[in-house]
Write a protein that holds these residues in place. Sequence first.
Motif, PDB file in Angstrom:
ATOM      1  N   GLN A 188     -13.688  -2.877  30.976  1.00 24.70           N
ATOM      2  CA  GLN A 188     -14.543  -3.964  31.205  1.00 24.70           C
ATOM      3  C   GLN A 188     -15.549  -4.123  32.093  1.00 24.70           C
ATOM      4  N   ASP A 189     -15.677  -3.121  32.999  1.00 26.50           N
ATOM      5  CA  ASP A 189     -16.983  -3.151  33.763  1.00 26.50           C
ATOM      6  C   ASP A 189     -18.023  -2.786  33.139  1.00 26.50           C
ATOM      7  N   LEU A 190     -18.025  -1.865  32.209  1.00 23.66           N
ATOM      8  CA  LEU A 190     -19.167  -1.266  31.238  1.00 23.66           C
ATOM      9  C   LEU A 190     -19.573  -2.517  30.197  1.00 23.66           C
ATOM     10  N   MET A 191     -18.482  -3.137  29.765  1.00 25.23           N
ATOM     11  CA  MET A 191     -18.564  -4.054  28.732  1.00 25.23           C
ATOM     12  C   MET A 191     -19.301  -5.241  29.372  1.00 25.23           C
ATOM     13  N   ARG A 192     -19.089  -5.651  30.339  1.00 27.18           N
ATOM     14  CA  ARG A 192     -19.695  -6.632  31.031  1.00 27.18           C
ATOM     15  C   ARG A 192     -21.410  -6.217  31.273  1.00 27.18           C
ATOM     16  N   VAL A 193     -21.751  -5.005  31.659  1.00 29.67           N
ATOM     17  CA  VAL A 193     -23.035  -4.667  31.555  1.00 29.67           C
ATOM     18  C   VAL A 193     -23.790  -4.684  30.386  1.00 29.67           C
ATOM     19  N   PHE A 194     -22.973  -4.261  29.350  1.00 26.16           N
ATOM     20  CA  PHE A 194     -23.415  -3.964  27.948  1.00 26.16           C
ATOM     21  C   PHE A 194     -23.776  -5.484  27.444  1.00 26.16           C
ATOM     22  N   ARG A 195     -22.795  -6.407  27.804  1.00 26.10           N
ATOM     23  CA  ARG A 195     -23.156  -7.813  27.405  1.00 26.10           C
ATOM     24  C   ARG A 195     -24.283  -8.520  27.964  1.00 26.10           C
ATOM     25  N   ILE A 196     -24.514  -8.193  29.373  1.00 28.54           N
ATOM     26  CA  ILE A 196     -25.642  -8.575  30.053  1.00 28.54           C
ATOM     27  C   ILE A 196     -26.996  -8.184  29.451  1.00 28.54           C
ATOM     28  N   VAL A 197     -27.063  -6.843  28.947  1.00 30.42           N
ATOM     29  CA  VAL A 197     -28.242  -6.346  28.419  1.00 30.42           C
ATOM     30  C   VAL A 197     -28.113  -6.761  27.056  1.00 30.42           C
ATOM     31  N   GLY A 198     -27.261  -7.304  26.607  1.00 36.98           N
ATOM     32  CA  GLY A 198     -27.309  -7.566  24.991  1.00 36.98           C
ATOM     33  C   GLY A 198     -26.946  -6.846  23.956  1.00 36.98           C
ATOM     34  N   LEU A 199     -26.318  -5.420  24.303  1.00 36.10           N
ATOM     35  CA  LEU A 199     -25.751  -4.565  23.385  1.00 36.10           C
ATOM     36  C   LEU A 199     -24.791  -5.016  22.487  1.00 36.10           C
ATOM     37  N   ASP A 200     -23.799  -5.998  23.002  1.00 33.32           N
ATOM     38  CA  ASP A 200     -22.925  -6.699  22.261  1.00 33.32           C
ATOM     39  C   ASP A 200     -23.296  -7.351  20.903  1.00 33.32           C
ATOM     40  N   GLN A 201     -24.722  -7.615  21.041  1.00 32.93           N
ATOM     41  CA  GLN A 201     -25.450  -8.152  19.938  1.00 32.93           C
ATOM     42  C   GLN A 201     -25.897  -7.317  18.895  1.00 32.93           C
ATOM     43  N   VAL A 202     -26.108  -6.003  19.394  1.00 30.63           N
ATOM     44  CA  VAL A 202     -26.543  -4.893  18.426  1.00 30.63           C
ATOM     45  C   VAL A 202     -25.442  -4.125  17.892  1.00 30.63           C
ATOM     46  N   LEU A 203     -24.799  -3.537  18.740  1.00 30.66           N
ATOM     47  CA  LEU A 203     -23.780  -2.496  18.560  1.00 30.66           C
ATOM     48  C   LEU A 203     -22.503  -3.244  18.359  1.00 30.66           C
ATOM     49  N   SER A 204     -21.672  -2.319  17.496  1.00 32.26           N
ATOM     50  CA  SER A 204     -20.432  -2.572  16.926  1.00 32.26           C
ATOM     51  C   SER A 204     -19.290  -2.079  17.990  1.00 32.26           C
ATOM     52  N   PHE A 205     -18.525  -2.914  18.401  1.00 32.58           N
ATOM     53  CA  PHE A 205     -17.500  -2.421  19.389  1.00 32.58           C
ATOM     54  C   PHE A 205     -15.888  -2.826  18.733  1.00 32.58           C
ATOM     55  N   GLU A 206     -15.060  -1.651  19.221  1.00 28.95           N
ATOM     56  CA  GLU A 206     -13.753  -1.849  19.017  1.00 28.95           C
ATOM     57  C   GLU A 206     -12.756  -1.347  20.282  1.00 28.95           C
ATOM     58  N   PRO A 207     -11.595  -2.061  20.470  1.00 29.40           N
ATOM     59  CA  PRO A 207     -11.006  -1.712  21.701  1.00 29.40           C
ATOM     60  C   PRO A 207     -10.390  -0.078  21.664  1.00 29.40           C
ATOM     61  N   THR A 208     -10.260   0.342  20.645  1.00 30.08           N
ATOM     62  CA  THR A 208      -9.687   1.707  20.419  1.00 30.08           C
ATOM     63  C   THR A 208     -10.475   2.458  19.277  1.00 30.08           C
ATOM     64  N   VAL A 209     -10.347   3.726  19.233  1.00 30.64           N
ATOM     65  CA  VAL A 209     -10.701   4.647  18.355  1.00 30.64           C
ATOM     66  C   VAL A 209     -10.151   4.265  16.909  1.00 30.64           C
ATOM     67  N   GLU A 210      -8.668   4.276  16.961  1.00 24.60           N
ATOM     68  CA  GLU A 210      -8.103   3.860  15.890  1.00 24.60           C
ATOM     69  C   GLU A 210      -8.593   2.560  15.230  1.00 24.60           C
ATOM     70  N   SER A 211      -8.690   1.476  15.846  1.00 26.82           N
ATOM     71  CA  SER A 211      -9.305   0.437  15.435  1.00 26.82           C
ATOM     72  C   SER A 211     -10.613   0.317  15.101  1.00 26.82           C
ATOM     73  N   ALA A 212     -11.300   1.171  15.434  1.00 28.49           N
ATOM     74  CA  ALA A 212     -12.833   1.478  15.114  1.00 28.49           C
ATOM     75  C   ALA A 212     -12.627   2.301  13.667  1.00 28.49           C
ATOM     76  N   ILE A 213     -11.816   3.251  13.533  1.00 28.77           N
ATOM     77  CA  ILE A 213     -11.750   3.962  12.496  1.00 28.77           C
ATOM     78  C   ILE A 213     -11.338   2.909  11.134  1.00 28.77           C
ATOM     79  N   GLU A 214     -10.366   1.943  11.487  1.00 27.71           N
ATOM     80  CA  GLU A 214      -9.858   1.076  10.590  1.00 27.71           C
ATOM     81  C   GLU A 214     -11.060   0.205  10.039  1.00 27.71           C
ATOM     82  N   ALA A 215     -11.777  -0.220  10.987  1.00 24.49           N
ATOM     83  CA  ALA A 215     -13.180  -1.058  10.823  1.00 24.49           C
ATOM     84  C   ALA A 215     -13.920  -0.047   9.917  1.00 24.49           C
ATOM     85  N   LEU A 216     -14.106   0.915  10.118  1.00 22.06           N
ATOM     86  CA  LEU A 216     -15.009   1.649   9.095  1.00 22.06           C
ATOM     87  C   LEU A 216     -14.384   1.893   7.659  1.00 22.06           C
ATOM     88  N   ARG A 217     -13.223   1.781   7.485  1.00 19.13           N
ATOM     89  CA  ARG A 217     -12.837   1.976   5.939  1.00 19.13           C
ATOM     90  C   ARG A 217     -13.277   0.840   5.033  1.00 19.13           C
TER      91      ARG A 217
END
Length: 117
Positions: free
Chosen positions: A88-117
């Motif tokens: 949560q702390d790093l995500m807050r920083v990433f949101r402040i600098v706008g990374l959440d508008q550019v990069l794709s985030f998922e809460p877990t590795v498995e959910s990221a892998i599922e999103a990549l299918r």
Amino acid sequence: MTDRTLTVDAQTHPSGVTVLTVGGELDHHTAPSLTHALEDTPFARGSRTVLDLSGLLYCDSTGITVLITAYHRAQATDSRLYLAGVNQDLMRVFRIVGLDQVLSFEPTVESAIEALR
């Protein structure tokens, strides 16, 4: 003086997704470790990569630059990149600098892998 360490472990998931597990502090002193691991990662048309940041404790502007560079490399090669497990702390920083508008985030590795299918 704090111990600035960063670990990066590359694995290939059974689905074919490359997973880089990153732990520790990502800053000016440790960024070259992740940069080298990303340079060794096969970004190519259709490839899929997940950066597991669940063990990342700290990230400064140099670390953010490494993440943006990875994003640009993925875009240039028509491959897909997800970041997973950001606390949560790093995500807050990433949101402040706008990374959440550019990069794709998922809460877990498995959910990221599922999103990549």
